[in-house]
Write an enzyme that holds these catalytic residues in place. Structure first.
Site, PDB file in Angstrom:
ATOM      1  N   ARG A  85      20.599  -5.214   3.629  1.00 18.40           N
ATOM      2  CA  ARG A  85      21.540  -5.041   2.504  1.00 18.40           C
ATOM      3  C   ARG A  85      22.981  -5.350   2.868  1.00 18.40           C
ATOM      4  O   ARG A  85      23.718  -5.909   2.059  1.00 18.40           O
ATOM      5  CB  ARG A  85      21.475  -3.596   1.989  1.00 18.40           C
ATOM      6  CG  ARG A  85      20.278  -3.295   1.140  1.00 18.40           C
ATOM      7  CD  ARG A  85      20.360  -1.854   0.654  1.00 18.40           C
ATOM      8  NE  ARG A  85      19.082  -1.406   0.147  1.00 18.40           N
ATOM      9  CZ  ARG A  85      18.639  -0.166   0.257  1.00 18.40           C
ATOM     10  NH1 ARG A  85      19.370   0.766   0.845  1.00 18.40           N
ATOM     11  NH2 ARG A  85      17.468   0.171  -0.238  1.00 18.40           N
TER      12      ARG A  85
ATOM     13  N   THR B 269       0.808  -1.226   0.000  1.00 20.55           N
ATOM     14  CA  THR B 269       0.000   0.000   0.000  1.00 20.55           C
ATOM     15  C   THR B 269       0.839   1.274   0.000  1.00 20.55           C
ATOM     16  O   THR B 269       0.321   2.351  -0.262  1.00 20.55           O
ATOM     17  CB  THR B 269      -0.901   0.034   1.256  1.00 20.55           C
ATOM     18  OG1 THR B 269      -0.071  -0.210   2.402  1.00 20.55           O
ATOM     19  CG2 THR B 269      -1.995  -1.009   1.184  1.00 20.55           C
TER      20      THR B 269
ATOM     21  N   HIS C 189      17.606  10.590 -10.197  1.00 20.77           N
ATOM     22  CA  HIS C 189      18.765  11.010  -9.409  1.00 20.77           C
ATOM     23  C   HIS C 189      19.947  11.233 -10.370  1.00 20.77           C
ATOM     24  O   HIS C 189      20.280  10.348 -11.165  1.00 20.77           O
ATOM     25  CB  HIS C 189      19.174   9.927  -8.400  1.00 20.77           C
ATOM     26  CG  HIS C 189      18.244   9.776  -7.238  1.00 20.77           C
ATOM     27  ND1 HIS C 189      17.174  10.613  -6.997  1.00 20.77           N
ATOM     28  CD2 HIS C 189      18.257   8.867  -6.217  1.00 20.77           C
ATOM     29  CE1 HIS C 189      16.565  10.220  -5.884  1.00 20.77           C
ATOM     30  NE2 HIS C 189      17.192   9.172  -5.398  1.00 20.77           N
TER      31      HIS C 189
ATOM     32  N   CYS D 182      18.618   3.889  -3.905  1.00 24.84           N
ATOM     33  CA  CYS D 182      18.336   4.456  -5.233  1.00 24.84           C
ATOM     34  C   CYS D 182      19.481   5.299  -5.807  1.00 24.84           C
ATOM     35  O   CYS D 182      19.640   5.376  -7.031  1.00 24.84           O
ATOM     36  CB  CYS D 182      17.046   5.251  -5.205  1.00 24.84           C
ATOM     37  SG  CYS D 182      16.893   6.342  -3.789  1.00 24.84           S
TER      38      CYS D 182
END
Ligand SMILES: NC(=O)c1ccc[n+]([C@@H]2O[C@H](COP(=O)([O-])OP(=O)(O)OC[C@H]3O[C@@H](n4cnc5c(N)ncnc54)[C@H](OP(=O)(O)O)[C@@H]3O)[C@@H](O)[C@H]2O)c1
Length: 349
Positions: A110, A13, A241, A149
């Site tokens: 990560r 969501t 970016h 990102c």
């Protein structure tokens, strides 16, 4: 593929969850059948639980799916994770423990030594960490992550240069506001302004870059032994970016060598023709004033990284610019490409 693979989204969501929903529409291999979120949303139809922030209406294929809690049980084997970072550690581990393949966009796992931080073009062999992870943690499932990102733009820009021996990198970002989620940065702060601080971002870019460009050596990943310094800035750009990069290379190549490396760069996702792989993952733009986020970010479905302005650097050896779509190549598209690579590696069998 004879039959599509059913997939779900943990945190479906949220802002990143919606990008997953959008990116998975009409996917040739994956069929989105399950959506999980917090108990605030569980039990509601997706169209009621999620305030749709992307263009158009909530896609009809998911609008009437009833949102579930993020608990293993009813979800398909393959789940993408876009849950809030405050809960992602426990939720992702519970799913992996229960045998799910968790392809995560969250930062939580990560840097775990046994978790691949995967960019399919750069380090597909880091998937060899998966059996080590399963052995060490004693679970049947697995967690595989994609980078932050801004890191993905930097590492895709650097990857073609890796054979020349990367020893030092200085990267300065100009990061889009969509990277801060919704509602994100207050409009009064970002309109006509630059904010020279994004909490935790510089540290993530530095460490993730060394892991992604590192080598798998039998029992783990040895980080790239390069010094990486990142400066991260938020700028009033919606998507895309931009990163300016100076790099020192031990082999002392010529500018022509680097141009050749950029233009020839392809990798495993292109060889295997993975559905979300762009034909050329790194595209060198010859125009002196490109790439630009507004003009170039939507090209190649947002899955390529655009580079340009290669020239010598009086401090390090060379400098150039790279730009990529932060919510596609830096989030949902990255994770979907990871899952496609994992399918071809037999990790879902
Ligand atoms: N925004 C970006 O561009 C970006 C980029 C890269 C990575 N990320 C990472 O992606 C993740 C999601 O970011 P976002 O911007 O999409 O955040 P968001 O819009 O706040 O969405 C968070 C999602 O997590 C769910 N959630 C919250 N608490 C939960 C709980 N206790 N149990 C289960 N689900 C829960 C929410 O469900 P409800 O709707 O029910 O509250 C929602 O689906 C974060 O880890 C973030 O760091 C974001």
């Amino acid at each position: 593929m004879e039959r599509k693979i059913q997939v779900g989204i943990l945190g479906g969501t949220g802002m990143v969850g919606q990008h997953f929903v959008k990116f998975l529409q009409n996917h040739p291999w994956f069929d989105l059948t399950w959506l999980g979120a917090s108990d605030r949303s569980a039990g509601k139809k997706y169209r009621e639980a999620a305030q749709w922030h992307l263009g158009g209406d909530t896609p009809a294929s998911v609008a009437d799916i009833v949102v579930d809690e993020c608990k293993p049980g009813n979800a398909p084997q393959l789940v993408f994770s876009a849950t809030d970072a405050s809960v992602a550690t426990e939720i992702e581990q519970a799913f992996a423990q229960a045998g799910h393949v968790v392809v995560s966009n969250s930062r939580n796992h990560r840097m775990d030594p046994d978790v691949p931080l995967l960019v399919p073009e750069i380090n597909p062999d880091h998937l060899k960490l998966v059996p080590i992870q399963q052995r060490m943690r004693g679970w049947k499932g697995q967690i595989v992550t994609n980078p932050n990102c801004s890191t993905v733009v930097l590492t895709m820009g650097l990857a073609p240069l890796k054979p020349f021996g990367i020893t030092k990198v200085i990267a300065t970002t100009m990061q889009a506001i969509s990277g801060a989620g919704y509602p994100g940065v207050p409009s009064m702060d970002i309109t006509g302004n630059v904010i020279p601080f994004i909490g935790g971002e510089e540290e993530k870019m530095q460490r993730e870059t060394q892991k992604i460009l590192g080598e798998f050596q039998g029992d783990g990943v040895r980080d790239l032994a390069a010094k990486v310094s990142a400066h991260c800035n938020r700028v009033p750009v919606v998507d895309g970016h931009t990163v300016t990069i100076s790099v020192e290379l031990s082999a002392k190549p010529s500018e022509a060598d680097l141009m050749q490396a950029f233009s020839a760069y392809t990798s495993v996702p292109q060889e295997r023709r993975l559905p979300s792989a762009p034909p050329m993952p790194v595209i060198y733009m010859l125009q002196a004033n490109r790439p630009q986020p507004r003009k170039d970010v939507e090209r190649e479905r947002g899955m390529a990284v655009f580079v340009g302005r290669l020239r010598s650097c009086p401090v390090l050896d060379f400098k150039f610019v790279a730009m990529g779509h932060n919510t596609v190549r830096g989030a949902a598209g990255a994770a979907v490409l990871n899952a496609e690579l994992m399918v071809t590696e037999g990790l879902l069998d």
